[in-house]
Each structure stands twice: as structure tokens, then as C-alpha cells.
Design a protein around this motif. Structure first.
Motif, PDB file in Angstrom:
ATOM      1  N   ASP A   1       0.819  -1.213   0.000  1.00  0.00           N
ATOM      2  CA  ASP A   1       0.000   0.000   0.000  1.00  0.00           C
ATOM      3  C   ASP A   1       0.851   1.259   0.000  1.00  0.00           C
ATOM      4  O   ASP A   1       0.328   2.358  -0.196  1.00  0.00           O
ATOM      5  N   SER A   2       2.135   1.121   0.266  1.00  0.00           N
ATOM      6  CA  SER A   2       2.945   2.319   0.493  1.00  0.00           C
ATOM      7  C   SER A   2       4.064   2.442  -0.540  1.00  0.00           C
ATOM      8  O   SER A   2       4.395   1.485  -1.250  1.00  0.00           O
ATOM      9  N   GLU A   3       4.614   3.638  -0.594  1.00  0.00           N
ATOM     10  CA  GLU A   3       5.752   3.915  -1.468  1.00  0.00           C
ATOM     11  C   GLU A   3       6.909   2.986  -1.084  1.00  0.00           C
ATOM     12  O   GLU A   3       7.087   2.656   0.084  1.00  0.00           O
TER      13      GLU A   3
ATOM     14  N   ASN B   1       6.504   3.747  -6.855  1.00  0.00           N
ATOM     15  CA  ASN B   1       5.192   3.120  -6.678  1.00  0.00           C
ATOM     16  C   ASN B   1       5.187   1.861  -7.551  1.00  0.00           C
ATOM     17  O   ASN B   1       5.162   1.949  -8.776  1.00  0.00           O
TER      18      ASN B   1
ATOM     19  N   THR C   1       2.953  -0.325  -7.954  1.00  0.00           N
ATOM     20  CA  THR C   1       1.669  -0.635  -8.585  1.00  0.00           C
ATOM     21  C   THR C   1       1.529   0.118  -9.898  1.00  0.00           C
ATOM     22  O   THR C   1       1.212  -0.459 -10.937  1.00  0.00           O
ATOM     23  N   SER C   2       1.799   1.430  -9.844  1.00  0.00           N
ATOM     24  CA  SER C   2       1.651   2.255 -11.047  1.00  0.00           C
ATOM     25  C   SER C   2       2.953   2.331 -11.845  1.00  0.00           C
ATOM     26  O   SER C   2       2.993   2.902 -12.921  1.00  0.00           O
TER      27      SER C   2
HETATM   28  C1  LIG Z   1       0.390   3.863  -6.392  1.00  0.00           C
HETATM   29  O1  LIG Z   1      -0.320   3.894  -7.587  1.00  0.00           O
HETATM   30  C2  LIG Z   1      -1.621   3.334  -7.499  1.00  0.00           C
HETATM   31  C3  LIG Z   1      -2.194   3.213  -8.908  1.00  0.00           C
HETATM   32  O2  LIG Z   1      -2.132   4.447  -9.581  1.00  0.00           O
HETATM   33  C4  LIG Z   1      -2.445   4.218  -6.585  1.00  0.00           C
HETATM   34  O3  LIG Z   1      -3.753   3.705  -6.451  1.00  0.00           O
HETATM   35  C5  LIG Z   1      -1.771   4.242  -5.219  1.00  0.00           C
HETATM   36  O4  LIG Z   1      -2.440   5.133  -4.349  1.00  0.00           O
HETATM   37  C6  LIG Z   1      -0.317   4.670  -5.323  1.00  0.00           C
HETATM   38  N1  LIG Z   1       0.336   4.415  -4.043  1.00  0.00           N
HETATM   39  C7  LIG Z   1       0.989   5.370  -3.378  1.00  0.00           C
HETATM   40  C8  LIG Z   1       1.598   4.985  -2.072  1.00  0.00           C
HETATM   41  O5  LIG Z   1       1.096   6.509  -3.794  1.00  0.00           O
END
Ligand SMILES: *[C@@H]1O[C@H](CO)[C@@H](O)[C@H](O)[C@H]1NC(C)=O
Ligand SMILES: *[C@@H]1O[C@H](CO)[C@@H](O)[C@H](O)[C@H]1NC(C)=O
Ligand SMILES: *[C@@H]1O[C@H](CO)[C@@H](O)[C@H](O)[C@H]1NC(C)=O
Length: 510
Positions: free
Chosen positions: A114-116, A181, A183-184
Motif C-alpha cells: 500500500d505504500s511507497e 510506486n 503498482t503504477s
Molecule cells: C500507487 O499507484 C496506485 C495506482 O495508480 C495508486 O492507487 C496508489 O495510491 C499509489 N500508491 C501510493 C503509495 O502513492
């Protein structure tokens, strides 16, 4: 700590081998050896105490909150303390702990958080921890784990983690973003990356390539490092080998000429000589750069406080100005000079390293708790009036009195003992460990302290960083432990090299 009168079997067996020496010498050897075993055991007790507290209140989260008996997930929630504890548990011979950690590692999904993510912290703690566990359990600690799949999985998970992180290097220059990040596949938008976080990846990522046979990890980490080895523009290298603190991600150029061995810069210098230990053929240039930096440090950064000219600290430098201040983090410096000195046969580096070690010991020795502060200064024009008396006696004033369970001072005692064999370095490490155990220990583990120069260390912070397991416990233990393949050796005899989180990585060609 009681020192037993009875001798262990191992100590008794020394009688035969030392029979040729005068009796007094023999007694001394026997006394010291049984003493060292007791001390190593006392450190194991402290490790087990904090492991039990972590298991009870925090596992599989990242770290224990040792005052409230809660937990935190500051390192992405993948169980940082467990992974960071692995190589120490192996070295201490704690089979149950090792098996618990290996089963946990098999469950981690490194693609989710969930975190950076910090590329640096994730590399030194998780990747370094798993690769070290793999090297130890495939090598000198083989036989400790019955299920070989759990051991092989350490390398599989290392590769999984590398594959999750590697997009960070995909920039204009190849200098990575540190805060990403996953995820993205995004980043925090920084235009620069720091010296230490850029220059403390190459050991783990090169090892990952050497173990998997996939060159990509080594190639991208060495590409990032290439800008640090050949600094541009010249303002980024104020003294030969000593370079600035920030690098432009777009083009790999240095953005400043601030020079130090403090936090933010530190482990870049540490890894230059360690890469040479890892593979002297491929990393000779890294060694040449470390030698330049070490010589410039002796020539330009060494400092001696006015009231205590016997002490040696390292100052920092920028734009013609020196800052007379240093940090607990900087105290890895003695160990780095000692490692480089012994590996390269340079007595001048060994001698200077020992001066740095003594300076760091003086910061422990001077406080009420006998634990050193997080940062200090010795600028005669900046002494706080409340610390004038302390400064005159100790040679420095405290700028942050916190102790956050950092290892660097004990780490350098460890190198000093391994390189010189002098008992008093063991005594210094023991004094530090006893003080930490007496002041920072809680019912479930060890807590950071607010003020090492106040009774009981001031107040306790409710946090136990994972590096307590990886580093403080390991160096405190190893300095008293028997010789072994993973111990630091003199000259060119090392078969392991420690990453900056104290995870021993097997050197190439052994
Ligand atoms: C990382 O990116 C995802 C998808 O864009 C986003 O939902 C998420 O909040 C981001 N996480 C952080 C920690 O910024
Ligand atoms: C502590 O410092 C004092 C004064 O510098 C010195 O005499 C003493 O030997 C030191 N103690 C240790 C354990 O190093
Ligand atoms: C560490 O602290 C514990 C708890 O107070 C104590 O039982 C143990 O003897 C201490 N160890 C050392 C080496 O001082």
C-alpha cells in the motif's frame, strides 16, 4: 554478567595446543576464550528476547513497537524484521528461528504493497537478507534446513523482488528513482537521487545476477554506479575521490559538491571497497576510487577537537567551508578504512581507521548511559552554553542525543578486533552491548532512546528498527564468536563480504 570459573570443553582442548607456551600465557588464553563464549551467549539471549517479542506482538508485520507491544509496517509490510533477522539467526545457529523465517519468506508477495517503496531500503534489507540467507545456507550453514525448497525459494523470491523493482532504473541516465510506486510503476517526481541510495545497490544486484545467470540486474546497477565513478562536472568532485551528495536523474551529473562520510553519502564509500572484496577482477576501478577517497579523507576531512586533540573525527565540506560535525552513521568509517587497509596491505589506512574507531568510542564513553549520541559537533564557536563543561571534557557537544539502535560503532569495533586481534576492542563492544541492554531493553524487545546523556536514556521511542536484528545483534555476537567462514578475515582471505545491513554475501570465485 557472571564469569564462570569452570572451563568449557572447547577451552580445555586448547591446553594441548598451547602446551609449548609459558603457563601464564596459557591461562590468559583459556580465560579469554571461556569469557568470549559467555559473552556471545549473552548476545544470543538478547536476540532471542527480541525475537520472541516480535513473534508474540508483531509478526508478520515489519517491526515491533516495543513499548506499547504493537506493530508497524514502515517497510511495505513484507515482514522486514523477519527477513532482516535471517542471516543473524543462521550465524547464531538458531534453527527454529531460521525455519520460521524461511516459511514466512515463501508467503511474501513482493508485487503488492500500500505504500511507497524505497529502492535502497528494500535492496539492503530484503534483497540483501534473502541473498545472504541463500549464500549461507547453500554454503557454510548447509544442513541447517532440511527442506531444500525453502532455501532455493530465497533465490526465487530475490529474483521476484528484483523484477518488481527494476523499472526504477528506467530513466534518462539510468540513475534510478529511489521512491517508487510498484503498482503504477511511478515515482515521487524527484529530479535528483542521493549518493548513498544510488551507490548502495551494486553489491546486491550484482550478486543477484551472479546467482541467477541473468545479467540484467548487474548491468543496470553498474550503469547507475558508472556516473559516481566518473563524476561530472568537476565541481562534483572537490577532492580526488570525494564526490557530491546528489545526482541528476536526467543526465547523471552531480548537482552539488557537498562532501562527507555522513548519512546520505556513507555507504557509497563503503561499497567501493566491498565490491573489490566481492570480485577484485571486475571491480578494480571501484578500489582505485576508494583509495583516492580514503587518501583525500585523511588529507582534507580529518579533524581534532580543540579541547581533545587526541580524538579524530571526520568533518564535512562544501564550497570552501568545513562543518565540524559528525554522526553515529558516520562511524562505519573506521571499519571501512580497516577493511580496505587489510585487503590492500596499507598500514596507513589501518592506523587511520583505528583512530576513527577510538573517536567513535569516545562518543560512547563520554555519556551518562555509555551509549553514543546520534550526532555531535566540535565547532568552538557553536558550543551550547549548557554543554560547555561537557565539551571541554569530552571534546564534542551533542546535537542529537537520540539512540535509535544503530550499529555503526559496534560494527567498527568488530573490524578493529578482527584486523588487530586486540582484546580491548572486544571490551569496547561488550561495554556498548551491556549499556544498550541495560538502557534500551523493554519487556518485549529494544526501544530507541531520546537522550543518551540523561538518566535511563531519557524517554523510550516506541520503535524497534529491523536493523537491531540484522546489525546490532550480529556484530555484537560475531566479535566474541569463534572464527568461521563468514567472519571478516585479514588480508585477502575473505570468503564473505557484509552488505551495509550486515548481511554476509559470498564473494565471487569461492
Ligand atoms: C500507487 O499507484 C496506485 C495506482 O495508480 C495508486 O492507487 C496508489 O495510491 C499509489 N500508491 C501510493 C503509495 O502513492
Ligand atoms: C573512557 O575515556 C577515558 C578518558 O578519555 C579513558 O581514560 C578511558 O580509558 C575510556 N574508557 C574506555 C572503556 O575506553
Ligand atoms: C540483559 O538484560 C537482561 C534483563 O535485564 C538481563 O537478564 C541480562 O543479564 C542482561 N545481559 C547482560 C549481558 O547484561
Amino acid at each position: 554478567m557472571r564469569v564462570p570459573v569452570s572451563l568449557s570443553l572447547a577451552a580445555l582442548s586448547l591446553v594441548g595446543s598451547t602446551a609449548a607456551h609459558p603457563l601464564a600465557d596459557t591461562e590468559e588464553v583459556l580465560h579469554r576464550d571461556s569469557d568470549a563464549q559467555q559473552k556471545a551467549d549473552a548476545v544470543k539471549e538478547a536476540f532471542q528476547h527480541s525475537w520472541d517479542g516480535y513473534m508474540k506482538y508483531a509478526f508478520p508485520h515489519d517491526e515491533l513497537h516495543p513499548v506499547s507491544n504493537g506493530y508497524g509496517d514502515s517497510r511495505n509490510g513484507w515482514g522486514a524484521s523477519a527477513v532482516d533477522a535471517l542471516s543473524t539467526a543462521i550465524i547464531m545457529g538458531k534453527k527454529d528461528v531460521v525455519n520460521t523465517i524461511l516459511k514466512h519468506v515463501a508467503t511474501i508477495d513482493y508485487s503488492k504493497t500500500d505504500s511507497e517503496v524505497s529502492l535502497f531500503e528494500t535492496t539492503i534489507r530484503y534483497l540483501g537478507g534473502m541473498l545472504s540467507g541463500y549464500d549461507l545456507l547453500k554454503g557454510p550453514a548447509s544442513g541447517m534446513v532440511q527442506d531444500s525448497k525453502l532455501v532455493d525459494n530465497l533465490l526465487t523470491q530475490s529474483k521476484n523482488l528484483g523484477d518488481v523493482l527494476k523499472f526504477a532504473f528506467n530513466t534518462g541516465s539510468g540513475v534510478p528513482y529511489n521512491n517508487i510506486n510498484i503498482t503504477s510503476k511511478g515515482n515521487d517526481g524527484s529530479t535528483t537521487n542521493g549518493l548513498a541510495v544510488t551507490g548502495t545497490l551494486v553489491l546486491e544486484w550484482t550478486r543477484l545476477s551472479d546467482l541467477t545467470g541473468d545479467d540484467e540486474y548487474a548491468t543496470i546497477s553498474q550503469k547507475a554506479e558508472s556516473y559516481l565513478l566518473d563524476p561530472k562536472p568537476s565541481s562534483g568532485e572537490p577532492f580526488p575521490g570525494l564526490v557530491g551528495s546528489n545526482i541528476n536523474i536526467a543526465n547523471g551529473q552531480f548537482a552539488d559538491g557537498h562532501v562527507s562520510w555522513d548519512g546520505g553519502d556513507d555507504s557509497f564509500y563503503e561499497y567501493l571497497i566491498k565490491m573489490y572484496v566481492y570480485d577484485p577482477e571486475r571491480f578494480a576501478t571501484y578500489k582505485d576510487r576508494w583509495v583516492l577517497a580514503a587518501e583525500s579523507t585523511i588529507n582534507h576531512l580529518q579533524a581534532h577537537p580543540e579541547p581533545r586533540p587526541d580524538l579524530t573525527f571526520l568533518s564535512s565540506y562544501e564550497d570552501g567551508e568545513y562543518s565540524l560535525s559528525s554522526q553515529h552513521l558516520t562511524c562505519f568509517d573506521g571499519g571501512s578504512f580497516l577493511l580496505g587497509g587489510t585487503v590492500l596491505g596499507r598500514q596507513d589506512f589501518i592506523d587511520f581507521g583505528l583512530k576513527l574507531v577510538s573517536g567513535c568510542e569516545a562518543t560512547y564513553n563520554a555519556t551518562l548511559t555509555k551509549i553514543g549520541p546520534d550526532s555531535w559537533g566540535w565547532d568552538p564557536n557553536s558550543v551550547p552554553s549548557s554543554q560547555q563543561e561537557f565539551y571541554e571534557k569530552a571534546g564534542f557537544y551533542i546535537t542529537s542525543g537520540a539512540y535509535v539502535l544503530r550499529p555503526e560503532v559496534i560494527e567498527s569495533f568488530y573490524y578493529a578486533y578482527r584486523v588487530t586481534g586486540k582484546q580491548f576492542y572486544r571490551d569496547w563492544a561488550w561495554n556498548a552491548f551491556v549499556a544498550i541492554n541495560a538502557t534500551a531493553r523493554t519487556d518485549s524487545g529494544f526501544a530507541a532512546l531520546s537522550n543518551v546523556n540523561a538518566a535511563n536514556g531519557g524517554s523510550k521511542y516506541d520503535n524497534q528498527e529491523s536493523f537491531l536484528f540484522a546489525e546490532v545483534m550480529k556484530y555484537s555476537y560475531l566479535i566474541h564468536a569463534d572464527d568461521a567462514e563468514w567472519q571478516v578475515q585479514t588480508g585477502g582471505k575473505n570468503t564473505f563480504v557484509f552488505n551495509t545491513e550486515a548481511h554476509p554475501v559470498r564473494v565471487k570465485h569461492t
